[in-house]
Enzyme design. Structure first.
Site, PDB file in Angstrom:
ATOM      1  N   ARG A  34       0.842  -1.199   0.000  1.00 37.08           N
ATOM      2  CA  ARG A  34       0.000   0.000   0.000  1.00 37.08           C
ATOM      3  C   ARG A  34       0.877   1.250   0.000  1.00 37.08           C
ATOM      4  O   ARG A  34       0.574   2.228  -0.695  1.00 37.08           O
ATOM      5  CB  ARG A  34      -0.935   0.011   1.211  1.00 37.08           C
ATOM      6  N   CYS A  54      -1.212   5.820   9.120  1.00 35.95           N
ATOM      7  CA  CYS A  54      -1.574   4.550   8.490  1.00 35.95           C
ATOM      8  C   CYS A  54      -2.710   4.843   7.524  1.00 35.95           C
ATOM      9  O   CYS A  54      -2.668   5.837   6.805  1.00 35.95           O
ATOM     10  CB  CYS A  54      -1.971   3.517   9.541  1.00 35.95           C
TER      11      CYS A  54
END
Length: 283
Positions: free
Chosen positions: A180, A238
């Protein structure tokens, strides 16, 4: 004060004269709903069995406000958060122990919020519920009203501009999975990639196979290789400020204070004007 507590230590404290308040924050990130499957139900898990005396806290509804421009898990309204904690029996003069189903992310989010709002003694059960060897209960406790009044600002908090600045002046860690970060896949947010200057630091690398944190010296060594040591200005983000809280907790175990960018990638990527980097290089 330690930021984590083992199951054996918790058992000893619960048998003592001044047991901690217990909060059950079982939750997990899931894309099952988009595929038509039922999402994870933390309250149902709690009802099926929890640590005796533990009160359930809903991460999505009580540890965050509604999703929007501030990301998928923005900060909760402080007054409402305080009311939730008081209903759970939280007082300033009594320790709090938070646990979840073992991943540690949700418990760390509750830990961080209580620290940020000034609670002096809150810890996470290392490894979560799977490490508990004692009996479970299906009784729903009715604790006496607590007296905790949140006073925000006791722990570091970053907004988008602060995170961007820290990526240039200090160390900004990206706690998501490496793919990611690199922008190879993005299952949830509008676009993949990372904040320019951020360093890939998957939070999964902070724990052993059983979900418990690595020893403090191993964590310190890991963060040093990523450029973060005691005395450095460190921040973490995050996807939505949940797994990053777990990395802030890991940094605390290592003795390294760190700030949390709560909006995280879900906020950053929602604004097309913000720059995005892709690939393994921070820039």
């Amino acid at each position: 004060m330690n930021a984590i507590i083992s199951a054996s230590e918790l058992g000893h404290e619960l048998a003592g004269h001044h047991p901690p308040v217990l909060l059950d924050v079982r939750w997990q990130l899931s894309t099952a709903k988009a595929a038509g499957a039922a999402p994870f139900d933390g309250r149902a898990e709690y009802a099926a069995g929890h640590l005796p005396g533990a009160v359930f806290v809903d991460l999505d509804r009580e540890l965050a406000s509604a999703p929007g421009g501030g990301g998928r898990h923005p900060l909760p309204d402080v007054a409402e958060f305080g009311a939730v904690m008081r209903r759970a029996g939280v007082t300033s003069g009594r320790p709090v122990v938070v646990y979840d189903g073992g991943q540690g992310w949700a418990a760390a989010r509750a830990w961080w919020l209580l620290r940020w709002t000034g609670h002096p003694n809150v810890r996470v059960l290392d490894g979560g519920l799977p490490t508990w060897q004692g009996p479970l209960s299906t009784d729903v406790p009715a604790p006496a009203e607590g007296d905790f009044v949140p006073r925000p600002g006791a722990a570091g908090l970053l907004d988008a501009d602060g995170a961007a600045a820290l990526a240039r002046s200090g160390v900004l860690l990206d706690a998501r999975a490496g793919e990611r970060y690199r922008g190879e896949v993005e299952p949830i947010d509008p676009v993949g990639g990372h904040i320019p200057g951020a360093v890939s630091a998957p939070t999964t690398d902070n724990v052993a196979r059983d979900g418990r944190f690595l020893p403090a010296e191993e964590l310190r060594a890991r963060f040093k290789t990523l450029g973060a040591s005691e005395g450095d200005e460190v921040g973490v983000y995050c996807g939505s400020g949940v797994s990053a809280a777990h990395e802030v907790l890991a940094l605390a175990v290592a003795g390294i204070p760190a700030a949390l960018y709560v909006g995280s990638w879900s906020e950053w990527s929602s604004d097309p004007e913000r720059p995005i980097a892709v690939g393994p290089d921070p820039q």
